[in-house]
Design a protein around this motif. Structure first.
Motif, PDB file in Angstrom:
ATOM      1  N   LEU A 266      -5.250  -3.685   8.318  1.00 19.68           N
ATOM      2  CA  LEU A 266      -4.970  -4.927   9.041  1.00 19.68           C
ATOM      3  C   LEU A 266      -5.956  -6.031   8.690  1.00 19.68           C
ATOM      4  O   LEU A 266      -5.620  -7.214   8.746  1.00 19.68           O
ATOM      5  CB  LEU A 266      -4.995  -4.658  10.551  1.00 19.68           C
ATOM      6  CG  LEU A 266      -3.888  -3.752  11.097  1.00 19.68           C
ATOM      7  CD1 LEU A 266      -4.076  -3.527  12.601  1.00 19.68           C
ATOM      8  CD2 LEU A 266      -2.517  -4.361  10.808  1.00 19.68           C
ATOM      9  N   LYS A 267      -7.179  -5.651   8.334  1.00 19.65           N
ATOM     10  CA  LYS A 267      -8.181  -6.662   7.996  1.00 19.65           C
ATOM     11  C   LYS A 267      -8.081  -7.136   6.548  1.00 19.65           C
ATOM     12  O   LYS A 267      -8.863  -7.993   6.128  1.00 19.65           O
ATOM     13  CB  LYS A 267      -9.583  -6.097   8.251  1.00 19.65           C
ATOM     14  CG  LYS A 267      -9.904  -5.904   9.729  1.00 19.65           C
ATOM     15  CD  LYS A 267     -11.355  -5.458   9.923  1.00 19.65           C
ATOM     16  CE  LYS A 267     -11.694  -5.314  11.397  1.00 19.65           C
ATOM     17  NZ  LYS A 267     -13.119  -4.896  11.599  1.00 19.65           N
ATOM     18  N   ALA A 268      -7.137  -6.586   5.824  1.00 17.12           N
ATOM     19  CA  ALA A 268      -6.976  -6.987   4.426  1.00 17.12           C
ATOM     20  C   ALA A 268      -6.210  -8.301   4.370  1.00 17.12           C
ATOM     21  O   ALA A 268      -4.980  -8.342   4.334  1.00 17.12           O
ATOM     22  CB  ALA A 268      -6.244  -5.898   3.646  1.00 17.12           C
ATOM     23  N   ARG A 269      -6.950  -9.391   4.373  1.00 18.32           N
ATOM     24  CA  ARG A 269      -6.367 -10.725   4.370  1.00 18.32           C
ATOM     25  C   ARG A 269      -7.164 -11.634   3.438  1.00 18.32           C
ATOM     26  O   ARG A 269      -8.356 -11.433   3.220  1.00 18.32           O
ATOM     27  CB  ARG A 269      -6.362 -11.339   5.784  1.00 18.32           C
ATOM     28  CG  ARG A 269      -5.575 -10.535   6.817  1.00 18.32           C
ATOM     29  CD  ARG A 269      -5.541 -11.260   8.159  1.00 18.32           C
ATOM     30  NE  ARG A 269      -4.902 -12.565   8.065  1.00 18.32           N
ATOM     31  CZ  ARG A 269      -3.591 -12.756   8.141  1.00 18.32           C
ATOM     32  NH1 ARG A 269      -2.787 -11.719   8.351  1.00 18.32           N
ATOM     33  NH2 ARG A 269      -3.076 -13.964   8.034  1.00 18.32           N
ATOM     34  N   ALA A 270      -6.494 -12.623   2.918  1.00 15.40           N
ATOM     35  CA  ALA A 270      -7.186 -13.693   2.194  1.00 15.40           C
ATOM     36  C   ALA A 270      -7.805 -14.639   3.218  1.00 15.40           C
ATOM     37  O   ALA A 270      -7.621 -14.476   4.432  1.00 15.40           O
ATOM     38  CB  ALA A 270      -6.201 -14.432   1.293  1.00 15.40           C
ATOM     39  N   PHE A 271      -8.525 -15.631   2.727  1.00 13.70           N
ATOM     40  CA  PHE A 271      -9.249 -16.554   3.613  1.00 13.70           C
ATOM     41  C   PHE A 271      -8.681 -17.964   3.440  1.00 13.70           C
ATOM     42  O   PHE A 271      -9.120 -18.723   2.569  1.00 13.70           O
ATOM     43  CB  PHE A 271     -10.742 -16.540   3.274  1.00 13.70           C
ATOM     44  CG  PHE A 271     -11.384 -15.185   3.420  1.00 13.70           C
ATOM     45  CD1 PHE A 271     -11.902 -14.784   4.643  1.00 13.70           C
ATOM     46  CD2 PHE A 271     -11.453 -14.312   2.341  1.00 13.70           C
ATOM     47  CE1 PHE A 271     -12.494 -13.533   4.789  1.00 13.70           C
ATOM     48  CE2 PHE A 271     -12.041 -13.064   2.476  1.00 13.70           C
ATOM     49  CZ  PHE A 271     -12.558 -12.670   3.700  1.00 13.70           C
ATOM     50  N   PRO A 272      -7.676 -18.329   4.255  1.00 18.26           N
ATOM     51  CA  PRO A 272      -7.012 -19.620   4.061  1.00 18.26           C
ATOM     52  C   PRO A 272      -7.790 -20.790   4.670  1.00 18.26           C
ATOM     53  O   PRO A 272      -8.547 -20.629   5.633  1.00 18.26           O
ATOM     54  CB  PRO A 272      -5.684 -19.431   4.797  1.00 18.26           C
ATOM     55  CG  PRO A 272      -6.005 -18.452   5.889  1.00 18.26           C
ATOM     56  CD  PRO A 272      -7.049 -17.530   5.322  1.00 18.26           C
ATOM     57  N   HIS A 273      -7.604 -21.962   4.070  1.00 18.86           N
ATOM     58  CA  HIS A 273      -8.104 -23.215   4.610  1.00 18.86           C
ATOM     59  C   HIS A 273      -6.922 -24.139   4.879  1.00 18.86           C
ATOM     60  O   HIS A 273      -5.833 -23.963   4.314  1.00 18.86           O
ATOM     61  CB  HIS A 273      -9.061 -23.889   3.628  1.00 18.86           C
ATOM     62  CG  HIS A 273     -10.370 -23.182   3.463  1.00 18.86           C
ATOM     63  ND1 HIS A 273     -11.251 -23.017   4.510  1.00 18.86           N
ATOM     64  CD2 HIS A 273     -10.950 -22.601   2.377  1.00 18.86           C
ATOM     65  CE1 HIS A 273     -12.326 -22.375   4.081  1.00 18.86           C
ATOM     66  NE2 HIS A 273     -12.165 -22.101   2.794  1.00 18.86           N
ATOM     67  N   ARG A 274      -7.150 -25.143   5.691  1.00 19.15           N
ATOM     68  CA  ARG A 274      -6.093 -26.104   5.995  1.00 19.15           C
ATOM     69  C   ARG A 274      -5.787 -26.948   4.768  1.00 19.15           C
ATOM     70  O   ARG A 274      -6.683 -27.338   4.019  1.00 19.15           O
ATOM     71  CB  ARG A 274      -6.513 -26.998   7.161  1.00 19.15           C
ATOM     72  CG  ARG A 274      -6.645 -26.227   8.472  1.00 19.15           C
ATOM     73  CD  ARG A 274      -6.880 -27.164   9.641  1.00 19.15           C
ATOM     74  NE  ARG A 274      -5.767 -28.101   9.813  1.00 19.15           N
ATOM     75  CZ  ARG A 274      -5.698 -28.985  10.810  1.00 19.15           C
ATOM     76  NH1 ARG A 274      -6.669 -29.064  11.703  1.00 19.15           N
ATOM     77  NH2 ARG A 274      -4.664 -29.803  10.905  1.00 19.15           N
ATOM     78  N   ALA A 275      -4.512 -27.235   4.562  1.00 16.09           N
ATOM     79  CA  ALA A 275      -4.091 -28.008   3.394  1.00 16.09           C
ATOM     80  C   ALA A 275      -2.876 -28.855   3.738  1.00 16.09           C
ATOM     81  O   ALA A 275      -2.007 -28.430   4.515  1.00 16.09           O
ATOM     82  CB  ALA A 275      -3.762 -27.077   2.235  1.00 16.09           C
ATOM     83  N   GLU A 276      -2.828 -30.059   3.181  1.00 16.96           N
ATOM     84  CA  GLU A 276      -1.695 -30.965   3.328  1.00 16.96           C
ATOM     85  C   GLU A 276      -1.487 -31.702   2.010  1.00 16.96           C
ATOM     86  O   GLU A 276      -2.404 -31.776   1.188  1.00 16.96           O
ATOM     87  CB  GLU A 276      -1.921 -31.977   4.455  1.00 16.96           C
ATOM     88  CG  GLU A 276      -1.998 -31.371   5.838  1.00 16.96           C
ATOM     89  CD  GLU A 276      -2.032 -32.425   6.943  1.00 16.96           C
ATOM     90  OE1 GLU A 276      -1.804 -33.623   6.623  1.00 16.96           O
ATOM     91  OE2 GLU A 276      -2.286 -32.055   8.096  1.00 16.96           O
ATOM     92  N   GLU A 277      -0.288 -32.262   1.847  1.00 15.46           N
ATOM     93  CA  GLU A 277      -0.012 -33.086   0.674  1.00 15.46           C
ATOM     94  C   GLU A 277       0.344 -34.503   1.109  1.00 15.46           C
ATOM     95  O   GLU A 277       1.194 -34.702   1.971  1.00 15.46           O
ATOM     96  CB  GLU A 277       1.126 -32.480  -0.149  1.00 15.46           C
ATOM     97  CG  GLU A 277       0.750 -31.153  -0.792  1.00 15.46           C
ATOM     98  CD  GLU A 277       1.813 -30.632  -1.740  1.00 15.46           C
ATOM     99  OE1 GLU A 277       1.830 -31.062  -2.915  1.00 15.46           O
ATOM    100  OE2 GLU A 277       2.620 -29.794  -1.301  1.00 15.46           O
ATOM    101  N   ARG A 278      -0.338 -35.475   0.538  1.00 20.21           N
ATOM    102  CA  ARG A 278      -0.085 -36.887   0.786  1.00 20.21           C
ATOM    103  C   ARG A 278      -0.360 -37.663  -0.501  1.00 20.21           C
ATOM    104  O   ARG A 278      -1.332 -37.377  -1.209  1.00 20.21           O
ATOM    105  CB  ARG A 278      -1.017 -37.452   1.873  1.00 20.21           C
ATOM    106  CG  ARG A 278      -0.870 -36.837   3.247  1.00 20.21           C
ATOM    107  CD  ARG A 278       0.355 -37.374   3.998  1.00 20.21           C
ATOM    108  NE  ARG A 278       0.310 -36.957   5.390  1.00 20.21           N
ATOM    109  CZ  ARG A 278       0.623 -35.748   5.833  1.00 20.21           C
ATOM    110  NH1 ARG A 278       1.000 -34.823   4.974  1.00 20.21           N
ATOM    111  NH2 ARG A 278       0.556 -35.459   7.121  1.00 20.21           N
ATOM    112  N   TYR A 279       0.482 -38.644  -0.802  1.00 26.80           N
ATOM    113  CA  TYR A 279       0.258 -39.588  -1.899  1.00 26.80           C
ATOM    114  C   TYR A 279       0.182 -38.898  -3.258  1.00 26.80           C
ATOM    115  O   TYR A 279      -0.531 -39.346  -4.152  1.00 26.80           O
ATOM    116  CB  TYR A 279      -1.018 -40.425  -1.663  1.00 26.80           C
ATOM    117  CG  TYR A 279      -1.269 -40.761  -0.216  1.00 26.80           C
ATOM    118  CD1 TYR A 279      -0.256 -41.316   0.582  1.00 26.80           C
ATOM    119  CD2 TYR A 279      -2.499 -40.504   0.384  1.00 26.80           C
ATOM    120  CE1 TYR A 279      -0.478 -41.608   1.926  1.00 26.80           C
ATOM    121  CE2 TYR A 279      -2.724 -40.797   1.720  1.00 26.80           C
ATOM    122  CZ  TYR A 279      -1.717 -41.338   2.485  1.00 26.80           C
ATOM    123  OH  TYR A 279      -1.934 -41.619   3.827  1.00 26.80           O
ATOM    124  N   GLY A 280       0.914 -37.797  -3.394  1.00 28.76           N
ATOM    125  CA  GLY A 280       0.871 -37.051  -4.649  1.00 28.76           C
ATOM    126  C   GLY A 280      -0.397 -36.253  -4.832  1.00 28.76           C
ATOM    127  O   GLY A 280      -0.711 -35.823  -5.948  1.00 28.76           O
TER     128      GLY A 280
END
Length: 347
Positions: free
Chosen positions: A108-122
């Motif tokens: 269950l602890k086998a996870r990647a470490f994500p960060h917040r991400a968005e796309e704007r203005y290409g």
């Protein structure tokens, strides 16, 4: 994604004001489906990838199993595959397969470490923390009368704040950009201008100069710059461009504007990547190649100078360097950075 960089002698931890901010780390076009793209932000190694539905993901460049770099891996069946033992992570960052034990569910602890991400203005924006505000607004982005172009990336072996300060400085034009943004033999006198601060950042009143190649039409213009800085590493100008030759002025319009939205990706304290979104509402015949030609030349000239500045980190102690009344906006920018309590990238 990142070019060779200047070495950091004594790295420090980034300040919360930068960790909890949005930073551009790629152009959207550079992260296609099926590709793992490496990047570095504030000294942290990251990967970017896009799933089959088109959603962008930004993770730490780290497999939790044995610490291998996921940037050396690949995409298979809409998962990121670790190059060491083949562990697979899906779009939720969950490990969904351990190939050496395919009949058992992954830990269950086998996870990647994500960060917040968005796309704007290409552009792909990421945050290593929890941003307290949205991605800054590019004023012309939703105006259909403007055509928009992404230019760069420009790799600077230079501090991000120094690079932004260069962008908002009109007095270097005749010397760094002689023949384009000014004339060395006839530098403009910079008249006094006003500086403002509000919830969206800092800005100026108009600063008027003569430019022999002031926009992508390659004709002499009188240019009036209005600068803004939205975030410590996000700046902008709107430039009114009036054709200088009275007999050709009818070829333009009093409403002609050349606007540039600049982002500086802080790789670390003394290296950054500049990316732009340029917007123009004139010159329907201008091509993307015309836009890139001028932008590439200008930022190559900036790079040659900004990389030489010492100290490498921008001084926020205003006694460290000499200032002039024509440096008013740069001085305001340094005070503003100081108010954030920044130590990372500052002297």
């Amino acid at each position: 994604m990142n070019a060779p960089v200047r070495m950091v002698s004594e790295p420090v931890n980034p300040d919360a004001a930068l960790v909890d901010d949005w930073h551009v780390i790629a152009f959207s076009k550079d992260v296609p489906v099926g590709k793992v793209v490496p990047a570095t932000l504030l000294g942290e190694d990251l990967i970017l990838w896009r799933d089959a539905a088109g959603q962008i993901h930004v993770w730490k460049d780290l497999c939790i199993h044995r610490g291998a770099r996921l940037s050396k891996g690949w995409i298979a069946n809409d998962t990121v595959v670790c190059p060491y033992h083949g562990w697979r992570y899906d779009g939720s960052a969950k490990c969904v397969l351990v190939p050496a034990a395919p009949d058992q569910p992954p830990p269950l602890k086998a996870r990647a470490f994500p960060h917040r991400a968005e796309e704007r203005y290409g552009m792909v924006w990421a945050s290593l923390g929890e941003p307290k505000h949205p991605v800054p607004v590019f004023p012309e982005w939703t105006d259909s009368s403007f055509r928009k172009f992404n230019t760069g990336p420009y790799f600077f072996k230079a501090n991000g704040f120094r690079s932004v300060e260069n962008f908002i400085d009109a007095t270097h034009f005749p010397f760094v950009h002689g023949g384009l943004n000014g004339l060395e033999e006839a530098p403009d006198k910079v008249e006094d201008y006003k500086v403002f601060e509000d919830a969206s950042g800092i800005s100026t009143s108009g600063i008027r100069v003569f430019q022999p190649y002031g926009d992508h039409r390659q004709v002499p213009v009188y240019a009036t710059y209005t600068y803004r800085v939205f975030r410590p590493l996000v700046a902008y100008f709107s430039k009114a461009v009036e054709i200088a030759d009275p007999e050709k002025r009818h070829l333009g319009s009093p409403d002609d504007r050349f606007c540039t939205f600049l982002t500086a990706q802080p790789i670390d304290e003394v290296n950054c990547v500049i990316r732009l979104c340029v917007a123009i509402n004139f010159g329907a015949d201008l091509t993307e190649a015309d836009i890139l030609r001028r932008q590439d030349k200008v930022f190559a000239q900036d790079k040659d100078i900004v990389e030489t500045q010492r100290p490498e980190r921008i001084p926020v102690d205003l006694r460290a360097e000499i200032h002039h009344r024509t440096d008013k906006f740069g001085l305001t920018y340094r005070r503003w950075l100081g108010a954030f309590g920044l130590t990372y990238g500052t002297a």
